[in-house]
Design an enzyme around this catalytic site. Structure first.
Site, short mmCIF file in Angstrom:
data_model
loop_
_atom_site.label_atom_id
_atom_site.label_comp_id
_atom_site.label_asym_id
_atom_site.label_seq_id
_atom_site.Cartn_x
_atom_site.Cartn_y
_atom_site.Cartn_z
CE LYS A 1 98.56 3.95 -25.72
NZ LYS A 1 99.47 4.35 -24.61
CB SER B 1 99.15 8.15 -24.32
OG SER B 1 99.89 6.95 -24.07
CB SER C 1 100.73 6.27 -20.98
OG SER C 1 101.21 7.55 -21.30
#
Length: 489
Positions: free
Chosen positions: A78, A153, A177
């Site tokens: 990420k 996210s 997330s």
């Protein structure tokens, strides 16, 4: 013949260890898969092809090492996890050109395990969002439908694994997330106990809530990766001084006698009937496996969203002060004085959702409002923690939905941020309490995956994996594939 990109992490590891396939072949296959599917998924912001192939060749020269079962496995990162000499943007214009001079601790562990970071994955800007629509660079699509959001996210992290681009990715979870995008994409995602994995090098959103965790296609894959990432870190004062257990140690053992609580607050109004039906079917599966499943109550969880957005936004407003156009990142060109540098660089560099949360947090911390908002939120957070402790004094695990709904269409929440915030209502309490939480696939509605959430007591991830694997073994949901991965769903 099964393609390499269709294999689970464990299956891929077995082939590498048995010299059935070289690491270079595995890495090349991963990049070919990314190139073939990226236009449909848009999961990656930056690729790391040259360095990945260099590492692969080095590993092939050394040969397999049974002490490093994850060696040679491609992994996606990420883009809020700092990677040395590899662009790290947090999906924001503010950091569009940031090449970090150091690695996050979790990256050091990735390299130590022999895993190969193939690139940086798209996300909501600074991890603020639940659909990956707030990214400055692109909108990632759900692996099951390009009309649906991938969640957020960690949307890029989830979609890339579900689409077969990579067998494992790292996400971060501040209020759901990891678990929510895992649910939306039909994969396994774990948010570990707060402190289990070092946050050093994770670009902070809300420091008391953020945790890094693995996203995989199977429960056992997830447990293997968590073992490689966990451990105390002197660079992170919130890192727990705990030994790292073998998270796979209870996998395969039956769950007879295990007590599981289902909070009535997680199954009430607002939960889509199809989601509720899938969870109820899952409860019956656990009962058939020998577990006792009973209704419990987490009475203060209904305040979780309000508490979370005060605390998270307050911490964000403090953490994001460092992005000022002075030392690194975006700097406005239309400046005549020092104030312009600050104001215009931040105004132009941050997106609307980030600005909204900075304003909310600054207000909550301001003189005259601190006691009424931030302090009060902290007190209610304590009540939420006490609710969980009370349940865990009698039960091994807590079970419920991950999200009240399946993945929604793009643009659905564009004009109503409050609706978007409520999508995390079932995951947020776990972060406020610092507990471990997991999502695993448990059903489908309208051709889209539904996620089951398991919540464990502090540092009891092994027990969660035990129950999750038992459920996975008794069902077929994890074997379902989206069309992009050769399925028909």
């Amino acid at each position: 013949m099964t393609e390499l990109y269709e294999l689970s992490l464990k299956e891929l590891s077995t082939k590498i260890q048995g010299k059935e396939v070289s690491v270079e072949e595995v890495v090349k296959d991963s990049f070919n898969r990314i190139k073939d599917t990226e236009s449909q998924i848009d999961a990656f912001i930056t690729l790391n092809e040259e360095k990945s192939l260099e590492i692969a060749k080095e590993l092939d020269e050394k040969g397999p090492n049974s002490d490093k079962p994850l060696a040679g496995v491609p992994i996606g990162i990420k883009d809020n996890i700092v990677t040395k000499d590899l662009l790290t943007t947090a999906a924001s214009k503010m950091l569009y050109n940031f090449n970090p001079p150091y690695d996050a601790t979790v990256m050091t562990k990735v390299y130590d395990a022999g895993m190969i970071p193939v690139g940086k994955l798209n996300m909501d800007e600074f991890a603020m969002g639940s659909s990956t629509e707030t990214s400055y660079f692109k909108k990632t699509k759900n692996a099951w439908s390009d009309k649906k959001v991938p969640g957020g996210s960690s949307g890029g992290s989830a979609a890339s694994v579900a689409a077969g681009q990579i067998p494992v990715s790292l996400g971060s979870d501040t209020g759901g997330s990891i678990r929510q995008p895992a649910s939306y994409n039909g994969i396994v995602g774990l948010k570990p106990t707060y402190g289990r994995i070092s946050r050093y090098g994770l670009i902070a959103f809300a420091s008391s809530l953020d945790q890094i965790g693995p996203m995989t296609r199977t429960v056992e894959d997830n447990a293997m990766v968590l073992g490689a990432l966990s451990g105390h870190d002197v660079h992170d004062s919130t890192s727990a001084k705990r030994d790292v257990p073998d998270f796979t140690s209870l996998i395969g053992k039956d769950i007879k006698g295990m007590k599981i609580g289902v909070p009535k607050e997680f199954m009430g109004e607002g939960v889509d009937p199809a989601v509720r039906a899938s969870i109820e079917e899952s409860i019956e599966t656990f009962r058939k496996l020998g577990a006792t499943v009973e209704e419990v109550s987490l009475p203060h969880s209904k305040y979780g969203v309000q508490v979370y957005y005060i605390i998270a936004s307050s911490e964000a407003s403090s953490n994001l002060q460092r992005f000022d156009g002075i030392r690194y990142g975006y700097r406005s060109e239309d400046i005549t004085n020092l104030e312009d540098v600050y104001v215009k660089s931040r105004s132009e560099g941050f997106g609307d959702e980030v600005k909204r949360r900075i304003m909310l947090g600054t207000f909550s911390l301001s003189s005259g409002f601190y006691d009424a908002h931030f302090k009060k939120a902290g007190q209610v957070r304590t009540l939420i923690i006490e609710d969980f402790k009370k349940v865990f004094s009698e039960y091994d695990l807590i079970l419920g939905p991950v999200s009240p709904t399946i993945a929604h269409d793009f643009g659905t929440d564009q004009d109503n941020p409050v609706t978007a915030y409520m999508r995390d209502v079932l995951t947020i309490p776990v972060n406020l309490a610092g507990l471990p939480g997991m999502s695993l696939p448990c059903g489908f509605s309208e051709g889209m995956p539904i996620g089951l959430q398991l919540i464990g007591n502090y540092f009891e991830e092994e027990k969660m994996y035990q129950a999750a694997h038992a459920f996975e073994s008794a069902t077929e949901f994890h074997k379902m594939k989206p069309v992009i991965l050769g399925g028909n769903a």
